[in-house]
Write a protein that holds these residues in place. Structure first.
Motif, PDB file in Angstrom:
ATOM      1  N   SER A 199      -1.293 -36.599  64.787  1.00  0.00           N
ATOM      2  CA  SER A 199      -1.701 -35.188  64.773  1.00  0.00           C
ATOM      3  C   SER A 199      -1.803 -34.664  63.349  1.00  0.00           C
ATOM      4  O   SER A 199      -2.620 -33.803  63.052  1.00  0.00           O
ATOM      5  N   ASN A 200      -0.965 -35.225  62.437  1.00  0.00           N
ATOM      6  CA  ASN A 200      -1.068 -34.817  61.040  1.00  0.00           C
ATOM      7  C   ASN A 200      -2.457 -35.108  60.506  1.00  0.00           C
ATOM      8  O   ASN A 200      -3.055 -34.312  59.796  1.00  0.00           O
ATOM      9  N   MET A 201      -2.927 -36.293  60.877  1.00  0.00           N
ATOM     10  CA  MET A 201      -4.218 -36.693  60.364  1.00  0.00           C
ATOM     11  C   MET A 201      -5.319 -35.811  60.952  1.00  0.00           C
ATOM     12  O   MET A 201      -6.245 -35.407  60.249  1.00  0.00           O
ATOM     13  N   ILE A 202      -5.198 -35.510  62.221  1.00  0.00           N
ATOM     14  CA  ILE A 202      -6.208 -34.653  62.861  1.00  0.00           C
ATOM     15  C   ILE A 202      -6.226 -33.296  62.150  1.00  0.00           C
ATOM     16  O   ILE A 202      -7.297 -32.769  61.834  1.00  0.00           O
ATOM     17  N   ASP A 203      -5.042 -32.771  61.911  1.00  0.00           N
ATOM     18  CA  ASP A 203      -4.986 -31.484  61.213  1.00  0.00           C
ATOM     19  C   ASP A 203      -5.691 -31.565  59.865  1.00  0.00           C
ATOM     20  O   ASP A 203      -6.474 -30.696  59.501  1.00  0.00           O
ATOM     21  N   LEU A 204      -5.386 -32.653  59.164  1.00  0.00           N
ATOM     22  CA  LEU A 204      -5.963 -32.816  57.837  1.00  0.00           C
ATOM     23  C   LEU A 204      -7.483 -32.939  57.935  1.00  0.00           C
ATOM     24  O   LEU A 204      -8.213 -32.353  57.139  1.00  0.00           O
ATOM     25  N   LEU A 205      -7.939 -33.675  58.941  1.00  0.00           N
ATOM     26  CA  LEU A 205      -9.376 -33.855  59.091  1.00  0.00           C
ATOM     27  C   LEU A 205     -10.053 -32.518  59.361  1.00  0.00           C
ATOM     28  O   LEU A 205     -11.138 -32.241  58.846  1.00  0.00           O
ATOM     29  N   PHE A 206      -9.385 -31.698  60.139  1.00  0.00           N
ATOM     30  CA  PHE A 206      -9.973 -30.377  60.385  1.00  0.00           C
ATOM     31  C   PHE A 206      -9.992 -29.555  59.104  1.00  0.00           C
ATOM     32  O   PHE A 206     -10.936 -28.808  58.852  1.00  0.00           O
ATOM     33  N   GLN A 207      -8.961 -29.725  58.304  1.00  0.00           N
ATOM     34  CA  GLN A 207      -8.971 -29.026  57.013  1.00  0.00           C
ATOM     35  C   GLN A 207     -10.143 -29.490  56.167  1.00  0.00           C
ATOM     36  O   GLN A 207     -10.803 -28.688  55.508  1.00  0.00           O
ATOM     37  N   CYS A 208     -10.389 -30.799  56.222  1.00  0.00           N
ATOM     38  CA  CYS A 208     -11.532 -31.336  55.482  1.00  0.00           C
ATOM     39  C   CYS A 208     -12.816 -30.691  55.973  1.00  0.00           C
ATOM     40  O   CYS A 208     -13.662 -30.278  55.183  1.00  0.00           O
ATOM     41  N   LEU A 209     -12.940 -30.627  57.282  1.00  0.00           N
ATOM     42  CA  LEU A 209     -14.144 -30.042  57.871  1.00  0.00           C
ATOM     43  C   LEU A 209     -14.330 -28.610  57.388  1.00  0.00           C
ATOM     44  O   LEU A 209     -15.422 -28.212  57.002  1.00  0.00           O
ATOM     45  N   ASP A 210     -13.233 -27.874  57.428  1.00  0.00           N
ATOM     46  CA  ASP A 210     -13.318 -26.482  56.982  1.00  0.00           C
ATOM     47  C   ASP A 210     -13.765 -26.424  55.529  1.00  0.00           C
ATOM     48  O   ASP A 210     -14.573 -25.581  55.152  1.00  0.00           O
ATOM     49  N   ALA A 211     -13.220 -27.349  54.734  1.00  0.00           N
ATOM     50  CA  ALA A 211     -13.576 -27.361  53.316  1.00  0.00           C
ATOM     51  C   ALA A 211     -15.055 -27.676  53.154  1.00  0.00           C
ATOM     52  O   ALA A 211     -15.751 -27.048  52.355  1.00  0.00           O
ATOM     53  N   ILE A 212     -15.530 -28.643  53.941  1.00  0.00           N
ATOM     54  CA  ILE A 212     -16.951 -29.009  53.834  1.00  0.00           C
ATOM     55  C   ILE A 212     -17.814 -27.841  54.282  1.00  0.00           C
ATOM     56  O   ILE A 212     -18.828 -27.512  53.675  1.00  0.00           O
ATOM     57  N   GLU A 213     -17.375 -27.194  55.336  1.00  0.00           N
ATOM     58  CA  GLU A 213     -18.114 -26.013  55.790  1.00  0.00           C
ATOM     59  C   GLU A 213     -18.121 -24.952  54.697  1.00  0.00           C
ATOM     60  O   GLU A 213     -19.102 -24.241  54.516  1.00  0.00           O
ATOM     61  N   GLY A 214     -16.999 -24.864  54.004  1.00  0.00           N
ATOM     62  CA  GLY A 214     -16.911 -23.921  52.893  1.00  0.00           C
ATOM     63  C   GLY A 214     -17.949 -24.234  51.832  1.00  0.00           C
ATOM     64  O   GLY A 214     -18.668 -23.361  51.367  1.00  0.00           O
ATOM     65  N   TYR A 215     -18.054 -25.539  51.483  1.00  0.00           N
ATOM     66  CA  TYR A 215     -19.076 -25.940  50.515  1.00  0.00           C
ATOM     67  C   TYR A 215     -20.446 -25.535  51.019  1.00  0.00           C
ATOM     68  O   TYR A 215     -21.270 -24.997  50.292  1.00  0.00           O
ATOM     69  N   LEU A 216     -20.669 -25.820  52.297  1.00  0.00           N
ATOM     70  CA  LEU A 216     -21.995 -25.569  52.862  1.00  0.00           C
ATOM     71  C   LEU A 216     -22.322 -24.074  52.804  1.00  0.00           C
ATOM     72  O   LEU A 216     -23.441 -23.687  52.480  1.00  0.00           O
ATOM     73  N   ALA A 217     -21.303 -23.268  53.088  1.00  0.00           N
ATOM     74  CA  ALA A 217     -21.534 -21.817  53.067  1.00  0.00           C
ATOM     75  C   ALA A 217     -21.944 -21.379  51.671  1.00  0.00           C
ATOM     76  O   ALA A 217     -22.865 -20.583  51.493  1.00  0.00           O
ATOM     77  N   ILE A 218     -21.248 -21.943  50.662  1.00  0.00           N
ATOM     78  CA  ILE A 218     -21.585 -21.576  49.281  1.00  0.00           C
ATOM     79  C   ILE A 218     -22.975 -22.091  48.932  1.00  0.00           C
ATOM     80  O   ILE A 218     -23.768 -21.409  48.285  1.00  0.00           O
ATOM     81  N   ILE A 219     -23.263 -23.305  49.397  1.00  0.00           N
ATOM     82  CA  ILE A 219     -24.580 -23.885  49.108  1.00  0.00           C
ATOM     83  C   ILE A 219     -25.674 -23.013  49.704  1.00  0.00           C
ATOM     84  O   ILE A 219     -26.706 -22.761  49.090  1.00  0.00           O
ATOM     85  N   LYS A 220     -25.421 -22.532  50.910  1.00  0.00           N
ATOM     86  CA  LYS A 220     -26.418 -21.683  51.572  1.00  0.00           C
ATOM     87  C   LYS A 220     -26.716 -20.468  50.718  1.00  0.00           C
ATOM     88  O   LYS A 220     -27.849 -20.018  50.642  1.00  0.00           O
ATOM     89  N   GLU A 221     -25.677 -19.925  50.099  1.00  0.00           N
ATOM     90  CA  GLU A 221     -25.878 -18.685  49.358  1.00  0.00           C
ATOM     91  C   GLU A 221     -26.407 -18.900  47.964  1.00  0.00           C
ATOM     92  O   GLU A 221     -27.257 -18.157  47.489  1.00  0.00           O
TER      93      GLU A 221
END
Lengths: 702, 155
Positions: free
Chosen positions: A83-105
């Motif tokens: 579950s630790n890893m799953i949590d971390l992976l979701f954090q990664c996803l959020d971070a990537i989404e964060g990049y994408l949001a900035i890229i969009k703008e």
């Protein structure tokens, strides 16, 4: 290399990959041993890495690269998913989404390195590598052997290069200045199509940190792609070698990079055997023999990535075209204009007398009508998208809520394929999210209370979408606490909205409606009696802005269902035109059940309200002339024309003076100046003769 | 002639503002031409039930639905009497779209310089004064200049 033209595609595809990652990580959580899912995740991470690399988004690439590495180990069974890893992976996803949001703008990925996440990812890797080194010491070298053999000759190719005298002199001169000189050989993936471009990107990356002294083959050869899959660079730098290697590796489709410090000995006898002083690579692992590590993961990653791509049973080639929504809007507007023009032709033809010479004209008009109707339907279909794109982020949200609230819950979704107009889909996300949060946070009880009530420990939240006539219904339900109407009633009395006597006579629906009042929900939030009602007014106004409405059904102790009703399309509908007094109104055909001629004597009274008995069903009737402030007809008729409309199970009869017939109408907004707070009028339309008719929103009449 | 041209060029230098002079009841009002999209003849207005009393309804302006307001009712005057001279002036309000206002008659376009516009007197607290943000002097005539934002805002 100008990549800006690919930015839109990149954004679209990245969103898709993020969604796929999210879905699969969810799946992995419930079934950690599923190798297909692991492979799917690996593939998505790999594609993301490649795309980010091509676009030059290094941070994003770095993160996906590390994710990919972790999954590589999961595939090799050296790391177990927990579950630790799953949590971390979701954090990664959020971070990537964060990049994408900035890229969009900004078209740039921003400066957030997300170091903490990357450190954690590498933590997993290191634990994996030390584990693999210790418990499979025997098997590791064996499996690594073929790769090693193959790569042996490739590795450190720069050590065996025959440098010409001039280059050698240059290196020797540089060496005398005391600066360390490094040699590096870069291996490009075998299936790389743009070797020159990749090489160029590597040079650019290396130049950021280092001064390139000599390279092989020559720049002309590299430009003309006159080289195999590798090239070598000699450079000097003040930075750590690691950093330069990492930069080079960050370029996509680079299979591997080897580098080390050049010794004097090498310079003296270039081409002969040289002993490396130090070997470094991004993926170094102290416990594993140095020579095998750099090549093994990367090489196998590359080959593995290439194979599944071909095997993946994903859509073969989807025959679709991406179209800018603005172009669709323009198309829709033009179709609207066409329909208005057609309507005026129709009204011209019916006014100009039905002579024999008009026969063929009439036929052509009918033909035209068929075409415009068909055209409109086609355009509408083009604009329709499944609500999937909105609702597929919800399982993840519920999972996070489950963790945060420390309640067990599951989300059951159905009807994700239900289609709605693109504009509606774009805006329905927030209200639905709000309702789901509401269910998770306030609807579902604590585990203890659920146990007491004899409910299963895991709460169930449902999201069900389906089409009903001209509407799409989305139901958000839960098997939680339900709405405590007594508490709501008390609250309403306390706040002075109603008196205690009035409260006695309120129906359950009327009480629940208080929750949708703006100020009311705020008060509920603070006092939190039954919990319901946080921001529901916002949900309601958002949905009404889309031409829809929202209803609640709730049984205290058993759960609640919020029903969101949305119009299928915003622009053009089939409508029944009716006449009241000397005014014309349109009623959406989709909500009409039937049209009845009722003798005035059949009208009965229930609680001083007019009703009719229609085949056993008692239906209340509304005199539209009273509702719309129109003078009633002068002489009392013997029978009334009643349009029966329905919403869900409810039916209401609307009394009109006359019927004009069915017509395709283009819905136009009344604008923001006119006060339309009663919402009886949902818009206006232009009739064939240029006159404006208003559209009745029958949903508000129920 | 020379004097005329000179006066004219002075106008430009002074950046005169243009107003459409309209008649309402017996008074002349000015509407800043910057807000005016177009002027149309009186046409059939479709009543909108439950709307504010000073909204006459909506019209079809070349395929666009435009709400029409009665300035007379908004300012508390007697209701409009439509004649051949009645016009609907279509205003374009930023972010809110188009809005038609009914006037009894459109007289002319007047140019007013800074010096020809006085601040309105606020000694009376009559409602209509809050819709006026200046008094223009067009030769002998006085023109009350509408504050379009105040006019189009909700009371």
């Amino acid at each position: 290399m100008d990549v800006s033209q690919y930015l839109e595609i990149f954004i679209d595809e990245t969103s898709e990959h993020i969604q796929s990652l999210s879905d699969n990580i969810m799946a992995l959580e419930s079934d950690p041993e599923n190798k297909d899912v692991v492979n799917e995740i690996f593939r998505a991470a790999h594609s993301l890495k490649g795309m980010a690399g091509t676009m030059g988004f290094k941070r994003m690439q770095h993160m996906t690269h590390d994710m990919e590495n972790v999954f590589q180990e999961v595939r090799n069974d050296t790391i177990k998913v927990d579950s630790n890893m799953i949590d971390l992976l979701f954090q990664c996803l959020d971070a990537i989404e964060g990049y994408l949001a900035i890229i969009k703008e900004t078209s740039d990925e921003g400066t957030n390195d997300n170091e903490a996440i990357i450190r954690q990812l590498n933590g997993f890797l290191q634990s994996a590598e030390s584990a693999s080194a210790s418990n499979s010491a025997a098997s590791a070298p064996a499996s690594a052997a073929p790769a090693e053999e193959a790569s042996e000759e490739e590795e450190k190719k720069f050590l065996t290069l025959e440098l010409d005298a001039k280059d050698k002199k240059k290196l020797q001169d540089e060496f005398l200045t005391g600066k360390p000189i490094y040699g590096m050989t870069v291996y490009i993936c075998n299936d790389c199509l743009l070797k020159a471009a990749r090489a160029f990107l590597v040079f650019k990356a290396v130049e950021e940190f280092a001064e390139i002294l000599v390279y092989e083959p020559s720049s002309q050869d590299i430009e003309d792609e006159k080289f195999e899959n590798d090239f070598s660079i000699f450079f000097t730098t003040d930075e750590a070698l690691d950093k330069v290697v990492a930069a080079a590796k960050a370029v996509s489709e680079i299979r591997d990079v080897t580098a080390e410090v050049i010794t004097e000995k090498f310079l003296d006898e270039s081409g002969a055997e040289a002993s490396p002083v130090e070997e470094k690579s991004v993926q170094e692992a102290p416990a594993v023999p140095a020579e095998t590590t750099p090549v093994k993961p990367a090489a196998s990653a590359a080959s593995n990535a290439a194979v599944p791509k071909k095997q993946a049973g994903k859509p073969v080639t989807s025959r679709t075209v991406r179209v800018d929504i603005e172009k669709l809007d323009a198309l829709m507007n033009q179709v609207s204009e066409l329909i208005i023009a057609k309507n005026s032709l129709v009204s011209l033809s019916s006014n100009s007398g039905a002579g024999a010479q008009n026969q063929s004209f009439q036929e052509q008009i009918e033909y035209l009508e068929r075409i415009t109707t068909g055209l409109h339907e086609s355009v509408m279909k083009v604009r329709m998208v499944p609500i999937e794109s909105v609702v597929n982020k919800f399982p993840r949200m519920i999972r996070d809520l489950s963790r945060n609230l420390n309640k067990k819950m599951e989300l059951i979704m159905s009807g994700e394929e239900t289609e709605l107009d693109r504009t509606v889909v774009d805006q329905i996300g927030d209200p639905l999210q709000h309702l789901l949060r509401n269910s998770a946070d306030h609807g579902l009880e604590s585990a203890a209370l659920r146990k007491e009530r004899g409910k299963p420990e895991t709460g169930t939240i449902t999201l069900k979408a389906f089409q009903e006539g001209n509407n799409v219904i989305i139901e958000v339900g839960d098997d939680g606490n339900g709405i405590d109407t007594e508490a709501v009633k008390q609250k309403a009395i306390d706040r002075g909205i109603i008196t205690a006597e009035q409260a006695e006579n309120l129906s359950q629906k009327e009480i629940i409606d208080f929750l949708f009042m703006p100020s009311f929900s705020m008060a509920k939030k603070i006092t939190d009696i039954s919990g319901r009602g946080v921001g529901l007014d916002v949900v309601k106004s958002n949905i009404e802005a889309l031409g829809g409405d929202v209803e609640v059904k709730s049984v205290y102790g058993e759960g609640s269902i919020f029903t969101v009703r949305l119009p299928l399309t915003l622009a053009i509908i089939q409508a029944l035109m009716v006449i009241i007094g000397d005014e014309k109104y349109a009623i959406a055909l989709g909500s009409i059940v039937s049209i009845e001629d009722i003798p005035i004597t059949d009208i009965k009274y229930v609680e001083a309200k007019e009703v009719i008995n229609m085949r056993g069903t008692v239906i209340p009737i509304i005199r539209l002339n009273q509702l719309l402030d129109i003078a009633p007809p002068e002489e009392e008729q013997e029978s009334l024309t009643i349009v029966i409309i329905s919403k869900g199970e409810k039916q209401v009869g609307l009394v009109v003076d006359d019927l004009m017939g069915q017509q395709e109408i283009v819905i136009k907004s009344l604008g923001s100046f006119i006060d339309n707070s009663t919402k009886i009028i949902s818009g206006a339309t232009i009739l064939g003769d240029g006159e404006v008719a208003l559209i009745l929103d029958v949903n508000t009449l129920m | 002639m020379a004097a005329y041209i000179e006066a004219n060029s002075n106008d430009v230098a002074e950046e005169k503002k243009q107003f459409i002079a309209v008649k309402l009841t017996s008074e002349v009002y000015g509407i800043d031409i910057g807000y005016v999209d177009t002027i149309v003849r009186m046409q059939k207005i479709t009543r909108v039930p439950k709307a504010q009393s000073y909204f006459k309804g909506v019209i079809n302006l070349r395929g666009e639905i435009v709400p029409v307001m009665s300035i007379r009712l908004k300012m508390g005057f007697a209701d409009d009497v439509f004649t051949n001279a009645s016009r609907i002036i279509i205003l374009k309000i930023e972010d809110q779209g188009k809005l038609g206002v009914i006037v009894d008659e459109v007289k002319e376009v007047v140019n007013l310089g800074e010096g020809e516009i006085d601040k309105p007197s606020h000694d009376t607290k009559e409602n209509k004064h809050s819709f006026i943000n200046g008094i223009g002097k067009n030769g002998e005539d006085l023109i009350s200049l509408f504050d379009i934002n105040a006019l189009t805002e909700e009371n």
